[in-house]
Design a protein around this motif. Sequence first.
Motif, PDB file in Angstrom:
ATOM      1  N   ASP A 159      17.485  47.022  45.466  1.00 21.40           N
ATOM      2  CA  ASP A 159      18.385  46.372  46.405  1.00 21.40           C
ATOM      3  C   ASP A 159      19.192  47.354  47.243  1.00 21.40           C
ATOM      4  OD1 ASP A 159      17.577  43.917  45.625  1.00 21.40           O
ATOM      5  OD2 ASP A 159      19.272  43.514  44.313  1.00 21.40           O
ATOM      6  N   VAL A 160      19.333  48.558  46.742  1.00 20.25           N
ATOM      7  CA  VAL A 160      20.225  49.486  47.426  1.00 20.25           C
ATOM      8  C   VAL A 160      19.480  50.721  47.915  1.00 20.25           C
ATOM      9  CG1 VAL A 160      22.218  48.737  46.072  1.00 20.25           C
ATOM     10  CG2 VAL A 160      20.855  50.688  45.300  1.00 20.25           C
ATOM     11  N   ASP A 161      20.034  51.326  48.913  1.00 24.82           N
ATOM     12  CA  ASP A 161      19.630  52.652  49.325  1.00 24.82           C
ATOM     13  C   ASP A 161      18.151  52.754  49.697  1.00 24.82           C
ATOM     14  OD1 ASP A 161      20.012  55.239  49.996  1.00 24.82           O
ATOM     15  OD2 ASP A 161      19.840  56.016  47.962  1.00 24.82           O
ATOM     16  N   LEU A 162      17.694  51.824  50.518  1.00 25.97           N
ATOM     17  CA  LEU A 162      16.328  51.904  50.997  1.00 25.97           C
ATOM     18  C   LEU A 162      16.286  52.454  52.417  1.00 25.97           C
ATOM     19  CD1 LEU A 162      14.972  48.603  49.476  1.00 25.97           C
ATOM     20  CD2 LEU A 162      14.149  50.891  48.967  1.00 25.97           C
ATOM     21  N   VAL A 163      17.428  52.942  52.879  1.00 23.89           N
ATOM     22  CA  VAL A 163      17.469  53.552  54.198  1.00 23.89           C
ATOM     23  C   VAL A 163      17.166  55.033  54.070  1.00 23.89           C
ATOM     24  CG1 VAL A 163      18.905  54.038  56.209  1.00 23.89           C
ATOM     25  CG2 VAL A 163      19.152  51.861  55.000  1.00 23.89           C
TER      26      VAL A 163
ATOM     27  N   GLN B  60      12.418  57.742  35.985  1.00 24.80           N
ATOM     28  CA  GLN B  60      12.337  58.441  37.257  1.00 24.80           C
ATOM     29  C   GLN B  60      11.993  57.434  38.346  1.00 24.80           C
ATOM     30  OE1 GLN B  60       9.454  61.571  36.414  1.00 24.80           O
ATOM     31  NE2 GLN B  60      11.142  63.029  36.382  1.00 24.80           N
ATOM     32  N   TYR B  61      12.784  57.446  39.411  1.00 24.14           N
ATOM     33  CA  TYR B  61      12.552  56.569  40.550  1.00 24.14           C
ATOM     34  C   TYR B  61      12.027  57.381  41.716  1.00 24.14           C
ATOM     35  CZ  TYR B  61      15.301  53.088  38.102  1.00 24.14           C
ATOM     36  OH  TYR B  61      15.773  52.204  37.171  1.00 24.14           O
ATOM     37  N   ARG B  62      11.126  56.750  42.456  1.00 22.30           N
ATOM     38  CA  ARG B  62      10.573  57.423  43.623  1.00 22.30           C
ATOM     39  C   ARG B  62      10.492  56.436  44.783  1.00 22.30           C
ATOM     40  NH1 ARG B  62       4.549  59.780  43.645  1.00 22.30           N
ATOM     41  NH2 ARG B  62       4.165  57.546  43.757  1.00 22.30           N
ATOM     42  N   HIS B  63      10.898  56.884  45.934  1.00 15.96           N
ATOM     43  CA  HIS B  63      10.766  56.070  47.136  1.00 15.96           C
ATOM     44  C   HIS B  63      10.151  56.920  48.242  1.00 15.96           C
ATOM     45  CE1 HIS B  63      12.218  54.431  51.051  1.00 15.96           C
ATOM     46  NE2 HIS B  63      11.730  53.332  50.507  1.00 15.96           N
ATOM     47  N   ILE B  64       9.109  56.373  48.839  1.00 16.00           N
ATOM     48  CA  ILE B  64       8.455  57.066  49.944  1.00 16.00           C
ATOM     49  C   ILE B  64       8.732  56.311  51.228  1.00 16.00           C
ATOM     50  CG2 ILE B  64       6.259  57.888  50.857  1.00 16.00           C
ATOM     51  CD1 ILE B  64       5.159  57.842  47.988  1.00 16.00           C
ATOM     52  N   CYS B  65       9.310  56.994  52.195  1.00 15.27           N
ATOM     53  CA  CYS B  65       9.604  56.378  53.484  1.00 15.27           C
ATOM     54  C   CYS B  65       8.293  56.101  54.229  1.00 15.27           C
ATOM     55  CB  CYS B  65      10.496  57.309  54.305  1.00 15.27           C
ATOM     56  SG  CYS B  65      10.785  56.695  55.975  1.00 15.27           S
ATOM     57  N   PRO B  66       8.062  54.828  54.600  1.00 12.78           N
ATOM     58  CA  PRO B  66       6.821  54.494  55.302  1.00 12.78           C
ATOM     59  C   PRO B  66       6.814  54.985  56.748  1.00 12.78           C
ATOM     60  CG  PRO B  66       8.196  52.550  55.119  1.00 12.78           C
ATOM     61  CD  PRO B  66       8.896  53.648  54.344  1.00 12.78           C
ATOM     62  N   SER B  67       7.953  55.380  57.224  1.00 15.97           N
ATOM     63  CA  SER B  67       8.052  55.829  58.611  1.00 15.97           C
ATOM     64  C   SER B  67       7.758  57.323  58.757  1.00 15.97           C
ATOM     65  CB  SER B  67       9.440  55.511  59.166  1.00 15.97           C
ATOM     66  OG  SER B  67       9.540  55.936  60.502  1.00 15.97           O
TER      67      SER B  67
END
Length: 65
Positions: A18-22, A45-52
């Motif tokens: 919900d948070v910090d997807l920017v 461990q969390y990982r987020h890959i920016c699609p842009s």
Amino acid sequence: MASAYRSPFERLKTRYSDVDLVCPKCGYDDDDGEWQAVTTGHVVQYRHICPSCGAIRRRTISLGH
Ligand SMILES: [Zn+2]
């Protein structure tokens, strides 16, 4: 036993979805994205890959056992 682990884990995952997807690099708001969680022992461990722009962010949360 598995279900006992599931609910706090899912809650943690939902909170991070919900948070910090920017993206801090390009400012893209990945509204449909989520942090992918991988458990390694007592650490998540969390990982987020920016699609842009493809920037990868990682976070490690200790479950404090
Ligand atoms: Zn980006």
